[in-house]
Scaffold this active site. Sequence first.
Site, PDB file in Angstrom:
ATOM      1  N   ASP A 279       4.546  38.309 -23.018  1.00  0.00           N
ATOM      2  CA  ASP A 279       3.612  39.200 -23.735  1.00  0.00           C
ATOM      3  C   ASP A 279       4.403  40.051 -24.721  1.00  0.00           C
ATOM      4  O   ASP A 279       5.638  40.092 -24.668  1.00  0.00           O
ATOM      5  CB  ASP A 279       2.829  40.097 -22.748  1.00  0.00           C
TER       6      ASP A 279
ATOM      7  N   ASN B  50       6.794  37.313 -28.952  1.00  0.00           N
ATOM      8  CA  ASN B  50       5.601  36.913 -29.683  1.00  0.00           C
ATOM      9  C   ASN B  50       5.436  35.393 -29.620  1.00  0.00           C
ATOM     10  O   ASN B  50       6.421  34.659 -29.821  1.00  0.00           O
ATOM     11  CB  ASN B  50       5.792  37.365 -31.144  1.00  0.00           C
TER      12      ASN B  50
ATOM     13  N   TYR C 180     -12.879  34.881 -34.297  1.00  0.00           N
ATOM     14  CA  TYR C 180     -12.461  34.542 -32.930  1.00  0.00           C
ATOM     15  C   TYR C 180     -13.174  33.267 -32.451  1.00  0.00           C
ATOM     16  O   TYR C 180     -12.546  32.359 -31.889  1.00  0.00           O
ATOM     17  CB  TYR C 180     -12.800  35.739 -32.046  1.00  0.00           C
TER      18      TYR C 180
ATOM     19  N   GLY D  37       0.216  36.130 -22.657  1.00  0.00           N
ATOM     20  CA  GLY D  37      -0.796  37.198 -22.622  1.00  0.00           C
ATOM     21  C   GLY D  37      -0.961  37.733 -21.216  1.00  0.00           C
ATOM     22  O   GLY D  37      -2.066  38.100 -20.806  1.00  0.00           O
TER      23      GLY D  37
HETATM   24  C1  AKB Z   1     -15.230  39.029 -26.490  1.00  0.00           C
HETATM   25  O1  AKB Z   1     -16.142  39.855 -26.332  1.00  0.00           O
HETATM   26  O2  AKB Z   1     -14.665  38.817 -27.551  1.00  0.00           O
HETATM   27  C2  AKB Z   1     -14.799  38.227 -25.280  1.00  0.00           C
HETATM   28  C3  AKB Z   1     -15.517  36.917 -25.222  1.00  0.00           C
HETATM   29  C4  AKB Z   1     -16.974  36.877 -24.954  1.00  0.00           C
HETATM   30  O3  AKB Z   1     -14.896  35.911 -25.360  1.00  0.00           O
HETATM   31  N1  AKB Z   1     -15.016  38.969 -24.090  1.00  0.00           N
END
Ligand code: AKB
Length: 339
Positions: free
Chosen positions: A35, A54, A154, A10
């Site tokens: 990347d 990748n 995430y 990355g």
């Molecule tokens: C996001 O906004 O997803 C990132 C984080 C806070 O990890 N910047």
Amino acid sequence: MRKPIILITGINGEIGHGLVEYLSHKGNYSIIGLDLKPPNSFIQKRVDDYVVGNILDKDLLERLNAEFEISAIFHLAAILSTRAEFSPRIAHDVNVTGTINLLDLAIEQGQSLGRAVKFFFPSSIAVYGISNSNLRDNTGPVPEDQFRYPKTMYGCNKLYCENIGTYFARYYKRLSVESSTNLVDFRSIRLPGLISAHTMPSGGSSDYAPEMIHAAARKNPYTCFVREDTVMPFMTMPDAIRAILLLVKAPESSLSRMVYNITSFSPTAGDFRNKILSYFSDAKITFEVNDKRQAIVDSWPREIDDTSAREDWNWKPIHNFNSAFEDYLIPEICKKYGL
Ligand code: AKB
């Protein structure tokens, strides 16, 4: 003979950019970047080589394993919180499977080198989730082990990878005849929202702060997607890079954990606007709340407790909210945009 290197995945992202700038100044490291797209000329000038590919391509990682002696991996590739909500399955592949692929590479390297490979993993305050706004507003700085109930793909990915990294370092194949523990020296920091004078984030939920500042410098109007009273932790990019290197270089004996919080300041979105107006008085900054993105930010703690990082590896940010603008953002951004 394989060539000794540091691998940065990355590398085209914001942290990759900041890390390469710092490491190349030092000149002691051979850096290979990885990347999806070729890096810009700034990065190309500062790395020894780069690979376009990748992290889900196992053949590619196998080739890297055969060609290089990798002493450290900075695994920065990820899909951030807002973008991950649009494609959760792809985010899971990149953020989780990609990380496990890199941990596998570290194990193979550790086995052939006969010593642990350093593995830095940027985690995030997105691992936290506080859905009750009353509780969120009345909870003080949150330490590492509380409120780990992420509300985003995430955040789930980051929390799992913190644990899987710890597993690879301490317990990997613990029942096999040949022990595979201590082949990866896994270290991770939960980063707050980052603000760089040189690069722009993309796909995150904390993007409103850097977007507001850069838009003002470019004389573009900006509509902020969170409420004016929104609070979350932020930090400047130079402080984040310093923290990463402090942790990576710290003697293992001084570390009481593998995953650390760090923080600098927690202003409201309105504080950002007012501060920006004090430098760019004609900036046009308005607020138009995107309820879904607001809910993501509202699930994160207002403040973070980073006592462990301060005690174990002497972490202390250089910038507070005022000096972030005065000493770093405004001078560097003015240079960048020729103001
Ligand atoms: C996001 O906004 O997803 C990132 C984080 C806070 O990890 N910047």
